[in-house]
Enzyme design. Structure first.
Site, PDB file in Angstrom:
ATOM      1  N   CYS A 195       0.962  -1.085  -0.035  1.00  0.00           N
ATOM      2  CA  CYS A 195       0.030  -0.060   0.159  1.00  0.00           C
ATOM      3  C   CYS A 195       0.799   1.085   0.155  1.00  0.00           C
ATOM      4  O   CYS A 195       0.446   2.477  -0.126  1.00  0.00           O
ATOM      5  CB  CYS A 195      -0.895   0.033   1.402  1.00  0.00           C
ATOM      6  SG  CYS A 195      -1.840  -1.463   1.427  1.00  0.00           S
TER       7      CYS A 195
HETATM    8  O1  KQY Z   1      -4.105   0.934   1.102  1.00  0.00           O
HETATM    9  C1  KQY Z   1      -4.412   1.012   2.214  1.00  0.00           C
HETATM   10  N1  KQY Z   1      -4.270  -0.360   2.819  1.00  0.00           N
HETATM   11  C2  KQY Z   1      -4.407   2.361   2.808  1.00  0.00           C
HETATM   12  C3  KQY Z   1      -5.315   2.183   4.162  1.00  0.00           C
HETATM   13  C4  KQY Z   1      -5.225   3.782   4.388  1.00  0.00           C
HETATM   14  C5  KQY Z   1      -5.393   3.633   5.717  1.00  0.00           C
HETATM   15  C6  KQY Z   1      -5.740   5.463   6.158  1.00  0.00           C
HETATM   16  N2  KQY Z   1      -5.614   5.322   7.636  1.00  0.00           N
END
Ligand code: KQY
Length: 364
Positions: A355
């Site tokens: 991510c």
């Molecule tokens: O792609 C992801 N797992 C991002 C999560 C965003 C989290 C913001 N608190």
């Protein structure tokens, strides 16, 4: 650079598989205190380890706010370029550009970003700086850009095999906070048009309690065309069991865009990981940002690994299944080094190594 009015498929472009060669990788430096505990200091240590590990294999481009610019540039990191840029948080997989290629040229796809659900169930407000990151990345790469003003998508909600197949989850792509004005068929068509693909595979749900509405990149990943890993548990009492079982049954019964049956490798999850009191207390509680409460279960998964030139960056958690994940991926990726990184601090922010990274494909 130009904003293009056509679409990648019409123009003969496709999104390559992540396992294809990269020219570089992007990361955004974390600092927001209502998402990262202790003003982001523990997370910065792990991001730095991710940056240095990637930089052993390919160039890294780090986006950083003006507040942290001097801190980061003072480190004088090898094979790392630093770009000062406003941002709302550090999830470049999601707000960054998706790059598409033809044989000789690259272009960027700039999806509309609304922080995982906008005013319906988004994770922070506002998100306007993040929504501009993809176009700034296109400027850095000196490539033209397709912008979708009416289609919300995050890069972590798609995986492509580079040969016409896209995998998504229904939980995410059909969520109320993304594109409720579109039918499933219209969403499929947009994905195929902008990723240069032919077929979309719809896994029902992502990892249990994943705050992204079940991004696919936490539950399934392509090892290569025709072959995926799937996050798995043998514990039938865990709510994750039914989710993974349905995904397994679905993927094993499907074919990809080239008509191949899909080989599904199960990758055992770590045992449930919960937020501690100390971790919860380190995060600033702010109205409009998802709170981090003691005892909350995190969406931990080894599938959130990142494939780069010559290596795989694998999040590990100090769990008894860490070694199994390392061994499984070592067998699946015989030509890449498995680089385990203790990534609890990234997990605490709501995602993992996949991510926080975004690849730029190599144009041959
Ligand atoms: O792609 C992801 N797992 C991002 C999560 C965003 C989290 C913001 N608190």
């Amino acid at each position: 650079m130009q904003r293009l009015e056509s679409n990648p498929k019409k123009d003969g472009f496709r999104m390559p598989g992540e396992f294809e060669e990269h020219s570089s990788s992007y990361i955004i430096w974390p600092e927001r205190p209502d998402n990262w505990r202790l003003g982001g200091k523990p997370a910065q240590k792990v991001f730095l380890e991710v940056i240095k590990t990637i930089a052993k294999y390919e160039p890294v481009k780090v986006i950083v706010s003006k507040n942290q610019y001097s801190h980061l540039s003072g480190m004088n990191l090898k094979n790392v370029q630093i770009y000062e840029m406003s941002n709302d948080d550090s999830w470049v997989r999601d707000c960054g550009a998706t790059f598409v290629v033809n044989g000789s040229e690259m272009r960027a796809v700039d999806w509309k970003f609304n922080a995982w659900g906008g005013l319906v169930d988004g994770l922070y407000f506002p998100w306007d700086s993040d929504d501009k990151i993809a176009s700034k990345m296109a400027e850095i790469e000196k490539v033209d850009r397709y912008r979708l003003d009416d289609f919300v998508l995050e890069g972590g909600s798609i995986h492509c095999d580079g040969e016409g197949t896209v995998i998504v989850t229904e939980e995410c792509l059909l969520s109320e906070g993304r594109n409720p004005h579109l039918t499933k068929e219209e969403i499929e068509k947009t994905l195929c048009d902008y990723l240069g693909a032919e077929k979309v595979l719809w896994v029902p749900r992502g990892i249990y309690l994943d705050e992204t509405n079940g991004h696919v990149d936490n539950i399934v990943n392509f090892v290569r065309p025709g072959e995926v890993v799937l996050a798995w548990t043998d514990d039938t009492t865990d709510p994750q069991y039914e989710i993974s079982k349905k995904a397994y049954d679905y993927l094993s019964s499907e074919t990809d865009a080239k008509g191949r049956n899909i080989i599904v490798h199960k990758l055992l999850l770590p045992k449930p990981i919960l937020i501690t009191k100390e971790e919860s207390e380190g995060v600033d509680a702010v109205d409009g940002t998802l709170p981090r409460n003691e005892g909350d279960r995190l969406a931990a998964s080894y599938v959130n690994y990142y494939t780069i030139n010559g290596a795989v960056l694998l999040p590990v958690f100090g769990d008894e299944n860490d070694q199994n994940a390392i061994n499984t991926l070592a067998n699946l990726y015989p030509d890449r080094k498995i680089e385990p990184i203790y990534a609890r601090e990234i997990l605490l922010g709501g995602g993992n190594i996949h991510c926080i990274t975004q690849q730029v494909p190599k144009v041959k």
